[in-house]
Scaffold this motif. Structure first.
Motif, short mmCIF file in Angstrom:
data_model
loop_
_atom_site.label_atom_id
_atom_site.label_comp_id
_atom_site.label_asym_id
_atom_site.label_seq_id
_atom_site.Cartn_x
_atom_site.Cartn_y
_atom_site.Cartn_z
N PHE A 103 2.52 17.81 6.63
CA PHE A 103 3.94 17.92 5.57
C PHE A 103 3.68 18.49 4.30
O PHE A 103 4.36 19.52 3.66
CB PHE A 103 4.59 16.46 5.39
N LYS A 104 2.39 18.22 3.59
CA LYS A 104 1.98 18.84 2.04
C LYS A 104 1.84 20.10 2.22
O LYS A 104 2.37 20.92 1.41
CB LYS A 104 0.92 18.01 1.78
N ILE A 105 1.22 20.49 3.42
CA ILE A 105 1.14 22.24 3.65
C ILE A 105 2.47 22.87 3.83
O ILE A 105 2.59 23.78 3.13
CB ILE A 105 0.30 22.44 4.95
N LYS A 106 3.26 22.30 4.60
CA LYS A 106 4.89 22.96 4.53
C LYS A 106 5.23 22.87 3.28
O LYS A 106 5.91 23.87 2.72
CB LYS A 106 5.45 22.33 5.58
N SER A 107 5.20 22.11 2.45
CA SER A 107 5.77 21.86 1.15
C SER A 107 5.27 22.84 0.21
O SER A 107 5.77 23.53 -0.45
CB SER A 107 5.66 20.35 0.66
N ASP A 108 4.00 22.89 0.17
CA ASP A 108 3.36 23.86 -0.55
C ASP A 108 3.74 25.20 -0.48
O ASP A 108 4.01 26.07 -1.11
CB ASP A 108 1.72 23.61 -0.76
N ASN A 109 3.58 25.59 0.84
CA ASN A 109 4.11 26.90 1.16
C ASN A 109 5.37 27.16 0.93
O ASN A 109 5.79 28.39 0.35
CB ASN A 109 3.99 27.01 3.00
#
Length: 179
Positions: A30-36
């Motif tokens: 989820f953090k990776i998606k949010s950062d992207n």
């Protein structure tokens, strides 16, 4: 117009502390998606690019066409979703905060009463130094009182003359109700 975000408002470290170990992989994804998503938003300028309309007015032979495009371009408003959840989250937080405050007050009251008990126990004479009279003064409800309330050895409630077994006392009432 809503203000543009400049960085993530999520405290990922604090969130990671609260997530169970088996959910850490989901949080990382989820953090990776949010950062992207944040990176893609920040890659674009906050305002639409400025267009030199004079150049187009000279280059386009159809009269009024560039003016029409200019009006439409300047009237363009990018809709930002309305914030409908912040008020709900704030009201829930206020309810939780009130519950936390009530729990803290109740806990502090319990702590104060237990501290009084601890202080009273510490103020007592150590049991190995007490006489029977000292014990009676400290615990009149537990101590033997041979003058006012004599008892028979071994001084347990079951061995006293006025003792009624609670199990036998409950049986006649149920038997009477059955008849």
């Amino acid at each position: 117009m809503a203000k543009r975000i400049s960085q993530s408002a999520v405290n990922w470290a604090a969130l990671a502390e609260r997530v169970p170990a088996e959910q850490k992989a989901h949080l990382a994804a989820f953090k990776i998606k949010s950062d992207n998503y944040l990176r893609r938003v920040l890659a674009n300028p906050p305002e639409p690019p400025k267009i030199n309309w004079a150049v187009y007015k000279q280059a386009v032979p159809i009269p009024g066409m560039v003016d029409t495009f200019q009006k439409q371009y300047e009237a363009l408003k990018i809709p930002y979703p309305a914030d409908t959840q912040t008020a709900l989250v704030e009201s829930q937080w206020n309810q939780v905060k009130n519950a936390i405050d009530a729990f803290i007050q109740e806990s502090n009251a319990n702590i104060a009463s237990y501290q009084k008990e601890i202080n009273a126990t510490k103020a007592l004479l150590p049991y190995d130094q007490m006489t029977m009279e000292d014990f009676y003064d400290a615990h009149p409800d537990l101590a033997l009182d041979p003058i006012k309330k004599p008892t028979f050895w071994p001084h347990t409630p079951e061995e006293q003359l006025d003792y009624v077994d609670p199990e036998k006392q409950a049986q006649p009432t149920t038997a009477a109700a059955a008849h």
